[in-house]
Design a protein around this motif. Structure first.
Motif, mmCIF file in Angstrom:
data_model
loop_
_atom_site.group_PDB
_atom_site.id
_atom_site.type_symbol
_atom_site.label_atom_id
_atom_site.label_comp_id
_atom_site.label_asym_id
_atom_site.label_seq_id
_atom_site.Cartn_x
_atom_site.Cartn_y
_atom_site.Cartn_z
ATOM 1 N N SER A 26 0.917 -1.192 0.132
ATOM 2 C CA SER A 26 -0.179 -0.004 0.058
ATOM 3 C C SER A 26 0.862 1.290 0.023
ATOM 4 O O SER A 26 0.565 2.310 -0.929
ATOM 5 C CB SER A 26 -0.856 -0.169 1.316
ATOM 6 N N GLN A 30 1.967 4.248 -2.847
ATOM 7 C CA GLN A 30 1.865 5.728 -2.475
ATOM 8 C C GLN A 30 2.987 6.421 -2.031
ATOM 9 O O GLN A 30 3.087 7.232 -1.246
ATOM 10 C CB GLN A 30 0.689 5.855 -1.253
ATOM 11 N N PHE A 72 -4.555 1.664 -6.383
ATOM 12 C CA PHE A 72 -4.210 1.859 -4.965
ATOM 13 C C PHE A 72 -4.977 3.498 -4.761
ATOM 14 O O PHE A 72 -5.011 4.216 -5.842
ATOM 15 C CB PHE A 72 -2.951 1.937 -4.360
ATOM 16 N N SER A 73 -4.885 3.993 -3.501
ATOM 17 C CA SER A 73 -5.698 5.394 -3.466
ATOM 18 C C SER A 73 -4.807 6.620 -4.164
ATOM 19 O O SER A 73 -3.242 6.115 -4.111
ATOM 20 C CB SER A 73 -5.752 5.577 -1.961
ATOM 21 N N GLY A 79 -8.699 5.115 1.105
ATOM 22 C CA GLY A 79 -8.613 3.923 0.726
ATOM 23 C C GLY A 79 -9.101 3.183 -0.546
ATOM 24 O O GLY A 79 -10.241 3.681 -1.051
ATOM 25 N N ASP A 82 -5.996 -1.037 -0.850
ATOM 26 C CA ASP A 82 -5.625 -1.344 0.562
ATOM 27 C C ASP A 82 -6.785 -1.753 1.415
ATOM 28 O O ASP A 82 -6.990 -2.560 2.291
ATOM 29 C CB ASP A 82 -4.922 -0.119 1.013
ATOM 30 N N TYR A 83 -7.940 -1.033 1.148
ATOM 31 C CA TYR A 83 -8.945 -1.058 2.032
ATOM 32 C C TYR A 83 -9.633 -2.567 1.733
ATOM 33 O O TYR A 83 -10.240 -3.356 2.698
ATOM 34 C CB TYR A 83 -10.058 -0.270 1.865
#
Length: 364
Positions: A26, A30, A72-73, A79, A82-83
């Motif tokens: 994650s 990022q 991914f965010s 999220g 990842d969420y």
């Protein structure tokens, strides 16, 4: 035993290899925003972590890095994949202990369940009610119902809404694409650094076990940034090296299941740094007064006793007491005894420390 000591007894510090895998994929996805966040809070990421990130990027193909950016965010506070991973983990927490087991579990999940979690996190981020009262179990099992609900709950960002609809329409494709990302990251990026991450995480476990045992209230308030009533039952605490500075709390309401807390390995340093920033603000206020600045200058050259300092500065003993109390508060001066007389002594090292910290904050 105080309530803080009792709460600390309920904390079980441990390095969880699987959780670190989820954090690694994650946060490395990022990377840009992780670094921006560190700059904003004036916190330096470990050199070893920065080297790890560079090595990971070199081992991943351009395609996988592009796919990571898709799934991914786009920042650290909302999220996406990842969420979805967290929901898969929490739903199977008792049976998963390794990254390989997690990947096998993700691979076995119905695609509908995964895209349902994706929709849930996006609408949660937007603070939108979208389920129209339908039971969550039915939503995860009924593709047509999920699609209708998402079509009816339009996001403000039209492009994001169309991407979400696309993932739901082609749920199996979403699953296979995200699974490829996770498997490739695991094989090419995570496995080469797994042992080192465990070593660093377990060192953090040892450090925090000591800190929480020695100063339970301070540790819970400053390192965990929590209050004692949040630790109302057995709580597992994962120490993450990749996160560096983090507090994430999952409160488990189901009886017999423990809470879960994730702490960054450098939370303690950040807590003391935040304290330093507050102290530096007080330091600047103290030296902004010309009389206190003159007092510091005088004490820099020699020690003075109270009445002597009052005469030199042309102030009353009461005024001297007032200003020295401000200096005492920051530990800038100490009292020493010489020939039965009490003198003020300037802590020159402390002055130097505050000055260096001031430069670090104002000129990062």
């Amino acid at each position: 035993m105080t309530e803080w000591e009792a709460a600390t007894k309920r904390l079980h510090f441990k390095y969880h290899e699987l959780i670190e895998f989820m954090i690694a994929v994650s946060l490395i996805a990022q990377e840009k925003h992780m670094k921006e966040f560190a700059r904003e809070v004036h916190f330096s990421l470990d050199d070893e972590l920065l080297q790890m990130i560079d090595e990971v990027k070199a081992r991943l193909s351009k395609h996988i890095k592009e796919e990571m950016a898709v799934f991914f965010s786009d920042n650290l506070f909302t999220g996406r994949l990842d969420y979805v991973m967290v929901q898969v983990y929490l739903g199977n927490r008792e049976t998963l202990s390794s990254s390989e087991q997690f990947l096998a579990c993700y691979r076995a999940k119905p695609a509908m369940e995964l895209v349902s979690h994706l929709a849930a996190t996006i609408y949660n981020d937007e603070k939108m009610e979208w389920t129209q009262g339908h039971d969550w179990r039915f939503i995860m099992e009924d593709h047509g119902l999920l699609l209708r609900l998402v079509e009816a709950a339009r996001l403000q960002d039209q492009a994001e809404h169309e991407v979400l609809l696309e993932h739901i329409r082609y749920a199996e494709e979403y699953k296979q694409r995200t699974l490829l990302v996770l498997e490739q990251f695991h094989e090419r990026a995570y496995l080469p650094m797994r042992d080192r991450l465990r070593e660093l995480g377990e060192a953090g476990v040892t450090k925090y076990q000591s800190l929480f045992a020695e100063q339970p209230e301070l540790a819970i308030r400053e390192i965990m940034r929590s209050d004692v009533d949040l630790i109302d039952k057995e709580t597992e605490v994962h120490i993450s090296y990749i996160s560096q500075v983090r507090v994430a709390i999952h409160r488990e309401e189901q009886e017999g299941r423990s809470h879960l807390i994730i702490l960054g390995v450098n939370n303690d340093a950040f807590a003391w740094q935040r304290e330093d920033q507050e102290t530096i603000e007080r330091f600047l206020k103290v030296i902004a007064d010309k009389r206190r600045l003159e007092m510091i200058e005088l004490l820099h050259h020699k020690n003075y006793y109270g009445n002597e300092l009052a005469q030199v500065m042309g102030l009353t003993p009461a005024a001297i007491s007032y200003h020295t109390n401000m200096l005492f508060d920051l530990n800038l001066i100490h009292l020493i005894r010489v020939d039965n007389r009490i003198y003020y002594e300037l802590d020159k090292d402390k002055i130097g420390y505050y000055w260096e910290q001031t430069k670090r904050i104002l000129l990062p």
